[in-house]
Design an enzyme around this catalytic site. Structure first.
Site: not given
Ligand code: IFM
Length: 460
Positions: A77, A121, A166, A294, A296, A362, A422
């Site tokens: 991706r 993105h 996102e 995504n 985390y 992700e 980022w």
């Molecule tokens: O690096 C980022 C990605 O660009 C978007 N989702 C979360 C990742 C980790 O923060």
């Protein structure tokens, strides 16, 4: 622990994004993006770092694709940089920008790796940023034009097209809290951007379908919002509010026909939603073929009249919600590790919004890995056992969701390479492959070898 096998054809892969890895910021006619501007604005990104060079993937894509093949990835991706395709965000297409993705797609297909495209993105062309970015309705219309141009060039070889990555981050972090480009702190602008991003998705999805795209989707970062105390009515109300602002504000228009009443009521206290015009919700709700998730970490909240709220990222939650600090052990981002949250999230989405296949687009973790001479694990070795534990826990959680009936089609690790994280710059390393930013040397970490084994066994 017992052995787990994933369904046949489960799509194993990895993800990246253009601004985070490509570099070549001024090459072949690429125009500036809001992240070029933001990263050059003092104080916005760690040590003033930028994506100018990043992983130099623009020049090293062949080496990177060879690495993907070596690891056995079935899918990759990546995102297309809109400012490469249309340097000003509108107007003529820059063929040299598209040439790069053409070469990348061919290299992937030659190795039997399925390309999965993300059209946006976060690297909005600066010219559109100057005209209000996602607060301007026209940006949504321009996005559909750009999507059409990208599809015209790559649609004969790319099956899976996702529109946005996102949009929660684009809207709330970009226009609410200001920690992402363009760095605004204006709650009304954040809600306006939410709608125009969704409208952009709807317009682009319609254009892609008209052009013949077979699989069209979007990637969200929905939150698994949990109460501090399961038995507290106040905490349940806080969950409902935060879930509305983070999840249902996107999921309902996309998959349930329109914005939820309670969310509209909440945001109306901040801005009159005149930006939602007749026909918009119908357009946004057009069926999609795939929802990218995504994940985390979970979000724990409590309902408290003296709660500080979530700041610009959750407009209007101050005086109502307390966001609980994450409980360790934490990743290098300061994020907590709770794989069960992934199972809960996948099950919840499958239950509340049935009928859409899900793909984990992700999942991964940052840890302070070192490679090369200064590696504590020996020269050229990165024994990232913490990342392996994180990934294994989340794969088990994903498997659990599948065994409970969730239609989960695959898993893409974030990220293939260490990259530009980022506002955190290069100090946070998410890659399963280490990148030495001085030499651009790639070193697969132990997690990459572990993942290779998982893929070859289709399980763990
Ligand atoms: O690096 C980022 C990605 O660009 C978007 N989702 C979360 C990742 C980790 O923060």
């Amino acid at each position: 622990m017992s052995e787990l096998r994933f369904p046949d054809n489960f799509l194993w892969g990895a993800a990246t994004a253009a601004y985070q890895i490509e570099g070549a910021a001024r090459e072949d006619g690429r125009g500036p993006s809001i992240w070029d501007t933001f990263s050059r604005t003092p104080g916005k990104v760690h040590q003033g770092q930028t994506g100018d060079v990043a992983c130099d993937h623009y020049h090293r894509y062949a080496e990177d694709v060879a690495l993907m093949a070596e690891l056995g990835l079935r899918a990759y991706r990546f995102s297309i940089a809109w400012p490469r395709v249309q340097p000003d965000g509108t107007g003529p297409v820059n063929p040299r920008g598209l040439d790069f993705y053409d070469r990348l797609v061919d290299a992937l297909l030659e190795r039997g790796i399925d390309p999965i495209v993300t059209l946006y993105h976060w690297d909005l062309p600066q010219t559109l940023g100057d005209r209000g970015g996602w607060t301007n309705r026209e940006t949504a219309e321009h996005f559909a034009t750009y999507a059409t141009a990208a599809y015209a060039r790559l649609g004969d070889r790319v099956d899976v097209w996702t529109t946005l990555n996102e949009p929660w981050c684009s809207a709330y972090l970009g226009y609410g809290s200001g920690v992402h480009a363009p760095g605004e702190q204006d709650a009304a602008a954040a809600f306006t951007a939410v709608h125009h991003l969704l409208l952009g998705h709807g317009l682009a999805a319609r254009a892609l379908r008209a052009a013949g795209a077979r699989t069209v989707g979007i990637t969200l970062n929905p939150a698994d919002v949990r109460p501090a105390d399961e038995s507290s009515a106040a905490d349940a109300a806080a969950v409902r509010l935060v879930d509305g602002l983070h999840n249902r504000i996107f999921l309902d228009p996309l998959l349930a026909g329109g914005y939820p009443e309670d969310v509209l009521e909440h945001l109306s206290r901040i801005v009159e939603p005149t930006f939602v015009r007749d026909g918009d919700e119908k357009l946004i709700a057009a069926p999609i073929d795939l929802l990218g998730i995504n994940y985390y970490q979970p979000t724990y909240v409590a309902g408290r009249p003296d709660g500080g709220g979530g700041g610009g990222a959750y407009p209007g939650t101050d005086g109502a919600v307390e966001f609980l600090p994450p409980v360790g052990p934490l990743t290098d981002m300061g994020w907590m590790v709770e794989p069960a949250g992934l199972t809960r999230l996948l099950e919840r989405i499958a239950t509340d919004y049935p009928g859409v296949p899900l793909l984990i687009t992700e999942n991964g973790a940052a840890y302070p890995d070192k490679a090369g001479a200064d590696s504590p694990d020996g020269p050229g070795q990165v024994a990232d056992t913490d990342r392996i534990a994180y990934l294994e826990g989340h794969l088990r959680a994903a498997h659990e969701a599948i065994s409970r009936g969730v239609d989960l089609r695959g898993y893409l690790v974030w990220s293939l390479l260490d990259n530009f994280e980022w506002a955190e710059g290069y100090r946070r390393r998410f890659g399963i492959v280490h990148v030495n930013y001085l030499t651009q040397r790639r070193t697969p970490k132990a997690s990459a070898r572990w993942y290779q084994e998982v893929i070859s066994r289709n399980g763990l």
